[in-house]
Every structure is written in C-alpha cells, then in structure tokens.
Design a protein around this motif. Structure first.
Motif, PDB file in Angstrom:
ATOM      1  N   GLU B  35       0.819  -1.203   0.000  1.00  0.00           N
ATOM      2  CA  GLU B  35       0.000   0.000   0.000  1.00  0.00           C
ATOM      3  C   GLU B  35       0.863   1.268   0.000  1.00  0.00           C
ATOM      4  O   GLU B  35       1.968   1.264   0.524  1.00  0.00           O
ATOM      5  CB  GLU B  35      -0.846  -0.019   1.283  1.00  0.00           C
ATOM      6  N   ILE B  36       0.324   2.340  -0.557  1.00  0.00           N
ATOM      7  CA  ILE B  36       0.993   3.632  -0.415  1.00  0.00           C
ATOM      8  C   ILE B  36       0.109   4.519   0.443  1.00  0.00           C
ATOM      9  O   ILE B  36      -1.049   4.789   0.098  1.00  0.00           O
ATOM     10  CB  ILE B  36       1.232   4.318  -1.773  1.00  0.00           C
ATOM     11  N   ILE B  37       0.651   4.941   1.592  1.00  0.00           N
ATOM     12  CA  ILE B  37      -0.123   5.783   2.492  1.00  0.00           C
ATOM     13  C   ILE B  37       0.522   7.164   2.541  1.00  0.00           C
ATOM     14  O   ILE B  37       1.730   7.286   2.736  1.00  0.00           O
ATOM     15  CB  ILE B  37      -0.171   5.164   3.902  1.00  0.00           C
ATOM     16  N   GLY B  38      -0.287   8.171   2.311  1.00  0.00           N
ATOM     17  CA  GLY B  38       0.225   9.537   2.414  1.00  0.00           C
ATOM     18  C   GLY B  38      -0.133  10.097   3.775  1.00  0.00           C
ATOM     19  O   GLY B  38      -1.245   9.885   4.259  1.00  0.00           O
ATOM     20  N   ILE B  39       0.805  10.811   4.399  1.00  0.00           N
ATOM     21  CA  ILE B  39       0.492  11.481   5.662  1.00  0.00           C
ATOM     22  C   ILE B  39       0.496  12.976   5.391  1.00  0.00           C
ATOM     23  O   ILE B  39       1.496  13.527   4.916  1.00  0.00           O
ATOM     24  CB  ILE B  39       1.508  11.145   6.767  1.00  0.00           C
ATOM     25  N   ILE B  40      -0.631  13.627   5.635  1.00  0.00           N
ATOM     26  CA  ILE B  40      -0.675  15.071   5.443  1.00  0.00           C
ATOM     27  C   ILE B  40      -1.085  15.727   6.750  1.00  0.00           C
ATOM     28  O   ILE B  40      -1.688  15.097   7.617  1.00  0.00           O
ATOM     29  CB  ILE B  40      -1.642  15.488   4.302  1.00  0.00           C
ATOM     30  N   GLY B  41      -0.716  16.974   6.895  1.00  0.00           N
ATOM     31  CA  GLY B  41      -1.038  17.701   8.119  1.00  0.00           C
ATOM     32  C   GLY B  41      -0.272  19.004   8.143  1.00  0.00           C
ATOM     33  O   GLY B  41       0.766  19.143   7.501  1.00  0.00           O
ATOM     34  N   HIS B  42      -0.794  19.922   8.900  1.00  0.00           N
ATOM     35  CA  HIS B  42      -0.195  21.233   9.069  1.00  0.00           C
ATOM     36  C   HIS B  42       1.186  21.080   9.707  1.00  0.00           C
ATOM     37  O   HIS B  42       1.453  20.091  10.378  1.00  0.00           O
ATOM     38  CB  HIS B  42      -1.123  22.016  10.005  1.00  0.00           C
ATOM     39  N   THR B  43       2.075  22.071   9.507  1.00  0.00           N
ATOM     40  CA  THR B  43       3.383  22.053  10.177  1.00  0.00           C
ATOM     41  C   THR B  43       3.173  21.946  11.685  1.00  0.00           C
ATOM     42  O   THR B  43       2.350  22.661  12.251  1.00  0.00           O
ATOM     43  CB  THR B  43       4.146  23.354   9.860  1.00  0.00           C
ATOM     44  N   GLY B  44       3.898  21.016  12.318  1.00  0.00           N
ATOM     45  CA  GLY B  44       3.767  20.865  13.763  1.00  0.00           C
ATOM     46  C   GLY B  44       2.589  20.016  14.185  1.00  0.00           C
ATOM     47  O   GLY B  44       2.198  20.011  15.345  1.00  0.00           O
ATOM     48  N   SER B  45       2.008  19.268  13.245  1.00  0.00           N
ATOM     49  CA  SER B  45       0.855  18.455  13.605  1.00  0.00           C
ATOM     50  C   SER B  45       1.259  17.080  14.132  1.00  0.00           C
ATOM     51  O   SER B  45       0.406  16.271  14.468  1.00  0.00           O
ATOM     52  CB  SER B  45      -0.076  18.301  12.398  1.00  0.00           C
ATOM     53  N   GLY B  46       2.556  16.818  14.174  1.00  0.00           N
ATOM     54  CA  GLY B  46       3.027  15.556  14.748  1.00  0.00           C
ATOM     55  C   GLY B  46       3.375  14.478  13.736  1.00  0.00           C
ATOM     56  O   GLY B  46       3.633  13.355  14.115  1.00  0.00           O
ATOM     57  N   ASN B 219      -3.896  16.286  12.747  1.00  0.00           N
ATOM     58  CA  ASN B 219      -4.197  17.640  13.189  1.00  0.00           C
ATOM     59  C   ASN B 219      -3.883  17.759  14.669  1.00  0.00           C
ATOM     60  O   ASN B 219      -4.437  17.038  15.482  1.00  0.00           O
ATOM     61  CB  ASN B 219      -5.677  17.961  12.915  1.00  0.00           C
ATOM     62  N   LYS B 220      -2.966  18.660  14.998  1.00  0.00           N
ATOM     63  CA  LYS B 220      -2.573  18.911  16.389  1.00  0.00           C
ATOM     64  C   LYS B 220      -2.286  17.621  17.156  1.00  0.00           C
ATOM     65  O   LYS B 220      -2.753  17.430  18.280  1.00  0.00           O
ATOM     66  CB  LYS B 220      -3.658  19.708  17.111  1.00  0.00           C
ATOM     67  N   GLY B 221      -1.547  16.731  16.524  1.00  0.00           N
ATOM     68  CA  GLY B 221      -1.127  15.521  17.223  1.00  0.00           C
ATOM     69  C   GLY B 221      -2.132  14.391  17.201  1.00  0.00           C
ATOM     70  O   GLY B 221      -1.830  13.287  17.631  1.00  0.00           O
ATOM     71  N   SER B 222      -3.344  14.647  16.715  1.00  0.00           N
ATOM     72  CA  SER B 222      -4.341  13.572  16.681  1.00  0.00           C
ATOM     73  C   SER B 222      -4.627  13.163  15.250  1.00  0.00           C
ATOM     74  O   SER B 222      -4.420  13.925  14.314  1.00  0.00           O
ATOM     75  CB  SER B 222      -5.655  14.042  17.314  1.00  0.00           C
TER      76      SER B 222
END
Lengths: 268, 287
Positions: B35-46, B219-222
C-alpha cells in the motif's frame, strides 16, 4: 541526551542584579574575587560570606541552581579540603604515618573550602543574571581600550565570533540530533561496542556535521555581507549600555564590602 | 496482509518543563503490504514524530507499534533489526552522506545489517540499478554530485537495506520539477520491485492524489482522518479548517460547478480532469 547540555545559564528574572550593567558586573566580579582571597581572618571572611549570600538572595535565582553548579566542582572542593588538613600548626588531633591533622589544619581546610564556594557562587551569580550576548558585549566593551594599541578590529572580531558561536550552539545540537537519527535509521549502532568501535561509529555523524557547519558558515557570511556588514568600522549598537544611578549604588555597596574586608583584616 | 500496525500511540515530550504536551495523541492505523499511504497535516501536527516511532527511533509513551505482527518493543535490544524492516528516509537525506564514495555510502546500511562480501556488493549494485545510479558514479565522492543526485544516492542508502516498509519525510522538498519527478519515480520503482509498503509525508496534495492509496490526516497531534484519497478529499471544508486543502485541479472543478457546469466533485488529478472535460465536450456535441 544532547538536549540536556546547557550552555550559558541565564535565568530569566528582573532582579536588581539582572539589571545592573553587565560591564560593571564583570569588573566587580573580578574585584570581589580578589578581595575574597584577601580576607584572612574569621571576621572578614564572615563579611564576605554574608555579602555573597545576600547577592544570591537579591538575584532571585533559585538556590537549587547555585547548588547545581557546586556539584560539578565538588571533587575539587573535597580534594582542596583534604590537602589543606595537613598544612597547619597548633594542637595535633590525629596523627598517622608522617601526617598529622591539627586544629590549624582544620581551620585552614574549612577556610579554603568556604573561599572556593564563595567564588563559585559569585561567578554563578554573574552567569545566571546575564545573557550570553550581554556577556560578549561587555567583553567587547571592556576590551575596547585595546584599540589604542591598534587592535580595534581584533576586539570587534573576537566579540562577533563569540556571539556567533553562542548563537549556533543550539542549532548545531539540533543538527547533530537529526544526523544521529538518520544514521540510526540506517542501522548505525551508537550505543554498544568497544571504545574503538564507538569512536568509529562517530565518523558518520561528525563528517556530515562538519560539512553542514561549513555550509552554514558560508551562508551566514554571505547573509552578513548582503546586509553590508564590514567589520567593526563605524558600527553602532541597537542596545547601548549605559551606567545608571543604580549601578553607582551597586558599585558603592561592593566598595563598602571590599573596604570592610580590609578593615576587619587589620582590626583583628 | 497487515505489515504495520499502530495502536493507540501517544508520545509526550515532557522533560522537566511544566508544559507537558502530547506531540502525538492516541493514533491508531494499519498498513497493508504494497500500500501507499500519504500522511498530510499542518506544520507541527506531529507527522515527523509519528513516523519516528515506526522504526523505533522514538519509544511511545503509551501504545504499541507492531511490525509483521510483533510488538517492536518486546525486545528492546533487538530494536536495530526493526530499522532494516522499516526504512526511514528523513527530510533532506543528502545531509547524512559521509563516505568517500557513493558505493561505500550506499553500503553503510546493508553493512550495519551484517551483510558482507559478494552479498553486500550484489545488494548495493542491485539497488543502484533499480534507482538508476550509473556505474561510473559508484567511485565518485558523493559530495561532487548535484543536489538531486545526492538525494537519490541518500535514498538508495536506505533502500539498499531492502525494508518491507519504507517511510519518506517530504522526499521532494527543495528539488526542481525534474528532481521531484525522478524521486517519485524511484519510490514507485522500489515499491514495484520489492512489493514494499510506502508511507510518504508530503505537503503536496497533487502528489498525494497521484500516488497514494490512502491518506492519513494529522491535526494537532491527533488522527483526523484515515481513509481513501477520494473520501479524504471529498471533505474539502474540514481540510481547509485544519490548514490543508484539496488539489488545485479539484478547486478549479468546484468553481466550474459553482458556475453551473455539471462536473463531479471527485476530480483530484489532472489526467482525470482531462477525461471528465473530454466527456462533457463529447456530450455537448452529441446534444
């Protein structure tokens, strides 16, 4: 692990000692150290102890931090104490082999240990109440008379180098941690092995660190030149250091203590 | 087949500061083979903190990480073995190059795994062939290469360990379009050849739409969402609330729809957009 390394030990607060001119603090530290060494009887030493304790109290820095600095110097302190036990005259208390411990020796040992402790506390009071940048500025300002012997740019360069070095310590620590993690991810073993293997394991960390430091240095130099930095020539400061009335008060108190130490030395 | 499973992972940076904050809080997800999983999130989201748990660089404060069904912290002394199963390519990996030659640098990882002799040589050469590092480069100093080439060699250094899960932290950051494309290509080629699971942290929604099977939104670590690319990008409003967005082409299609042209919402890539537009054009002609 690397994060635990402390450099500069500034403790944020707004005490009288924090606000005293850093140049004055440096000069006074040197003067007071000399006078603490001049104190030669119980009375003058008591005055010095009292003074240092009040400086610590006024600085509003937690006593715990002062004691932390003592921990590093403890072996030296104990060693000095033990050596001095055997140098002294007076009544012999214990004797073995060729050595003897006398009342004079005990007095001397305690005296020496108190002296060193005061020294550490007083210097800590300077580093805890003055930011590293203020310290380098103070050094630059205090060394500035050297310009009369043709060393003007050398003084400025030295101070700038110290400032930059201090500024980049946290950056380099962060960089070192990143590189360590990257090499660990490639299976590098940094924790186990013989001394030889461990030293060898540092190569994959030190080389990238060195290269990136050089790269950073070039970038910084270029950025400084872009902002027309050309050494100390004609350079003014954003934060001027001024001697204020309260600095004179601090100076007066310290002068009184120094005078007191000499007077008590003569009287008793 | 589930290769990687993260259960209730929480990481707290505390130290001696009074500010205890969870860098990652109660995250659970799993990844299937290939599988290819992308992780996206704001800077500092963990995101970066999360991926450093996958190969045991960080130990979770709470929760577990399973690789091939085994809890990686069951045997802390063997944690280095996990690092050859789960490869991690950091941001700007070219800054970790250190050897005198490209060959020696790529061989560093496999050597740490205990490979030697012909086996080691074969492993390095196979990896080079796979990602297109030419033979004449092997004896060059890695510091003489261009930026994009350095990046490729550094990635090869991790790929040479043949991990079954390979994690990239912004693999294309700071590269020109040609460099980005070549990095994306070697990631694709590696997955094809080894059948590995790929996890990519990226800020490019366009790349994610093109590459990923599933998206994990932080988002914010969650964990905010963990779903297929389509289902995640259909939540455009929520993505914008947490500082992200949908691909540009999707935004163009939102505008088209607002202007009264009947287009679907699930257009995330340029090639799909072309298809849809061609369809509409053909339909108009027919009408």
């Amino acid at each position: 692990m690397l994060k635990d390394i402390t450099f500069g030990q500034y403790y944020e607060s707004r005490s009288l000692i924090h606000r005293t001119d850093p140049r004055l603090k440096m000069v006074l530290l040197i003067a007071l150290i000399v006078f603490i060494f001049l104190a030669k009887n119980t009375f003058s030493m008591a005055l010095a102890v009292l003074f240092v304790l009040s400086v610590m109290a006024v600085s509003k820095v937690p006593v715990k931090l002062y004691l932390k600095n003592m921990k590093a110097i403890l072996p030296v302190l104990i060693f000095t104490g033990i050596i001095n036990l055997f140098y002294g005259e007076g009544e012999t208390l214990i004797s073995f082999w060729k050595l003897e411990i006398t009342t004079g020796g005990i007095y001397r040992a305690v005296f020496m240990m108190v002296r060193i402790t005061l020294l550490i506390f007083l210097s800590s009071a300077l580093t805890y109440t003055t930011t590293p940048n203020d310290l380098t500025d103070a050094i630059e300002s205090l060394l500035s008379p050297l310009r009369f012997v043709g060393l003007k740019s050398a003084v400025h360069t030295l101070a700038m180098m110290m400032t930059i070095a201090l500024r980049f310590i946290p950056t380099l620590i962060e960089e070192a941690e990143k590189i360590m993690n990257a090499q660990k991810a490639r299976g590098a073993d940094l924790e186990n092995g013989s001394l030889r293997e461990r030293v060898k394991a540092l190569i994959p960390i030190l080389i990238p660190l060195l290269i990136s430091s050089v790269r950073r240095a070039y970038e910084l130099a270029e950025a400084m030149e872009c902002r027309c930095y050309n050494g100390g020539e004609g350079r003014t400061r954003m934060k001027q250091m001024h001697i204020r009335p309260r600095d004179f008060a601090v100076l007066a108190v310290c002068a009184a203590v120094c005078g007191g130490i000499i007077t008590l030395n003569i009287l008793f | 087949m589930t290769v990687l499973e993260v259960k209730n992972l929480t990481h707290t940076y505390s130290g001696n500061t009074p500010f205890i904050n969870d860098a990652v809080s109660r995250v659970s997800f799993s990844a299937e083979k290939g599988e290819i999983i992308g992780i996206i999130g704001h800077t500092g989201s963990g995101k970066s903190t999360l991926v450093q748990h996958l190969n045991g660089l960080l130990k979770p404060t709470e929760g577990e990480v399973f690789v091939d069904g085994e809890n990686i912290w069951d045997n802390p002394k063997e944690i280095r073995k996990i690092r050859s199963k789960v490869g991690l390519v950091f941001q700007y990996p070219e800054y970790q190059l250190f050897e005198e030659t490209v060959y020696a640098d790529i061989a560093f990882g496999p050597k740490n795994m205990g490979l030697a002799g012909d086996e080691l040589k074969k492993r390095v050469l196979d990896t080079c062939r796979l990602i297109g590092v030419k033979d004449e480069y092997l004896e060059k100093s890695p510091f003489d290469l261009s930026g994009g080439e350095k990046r490729r060699v550094a990635i090869a250094g991790v790929m040479a360990m043949k991990p079954e899960v390979i994690v990239f932290d912004e693999p294309t950051a700071g590269l020109d379009p040609a460099g980005r494309e070549s990095v994306m290509k070697i990631i694709h080629d590696y997955r094809q050849a080894v059948g590995a699971t790929v996890i990519i942290i990226s800020h490019s929604m366009e790349d994610m739409a093109l590459l990923a099977d599933k998206l994990l939104v932080m988002n914010k670590g969650s964990l905010e969402m963990f779903d297929t690319v389509e289902n995640v990008f259909l939540n455009g409003d929520r993505l914008r609330e947490i500082g992200l967005n949908v691909p540009i082409v999707t935004r163009v299609f939102y505008e088209l729809k607002a202007a009264g042209i009947p287009v679907p919402d699930n257009v995330f890539t340029v090639s799909r957009a072309v298809e849809v537009l061609k369809g509409i054009k053909a339909g108009e002609r027919g009408a």
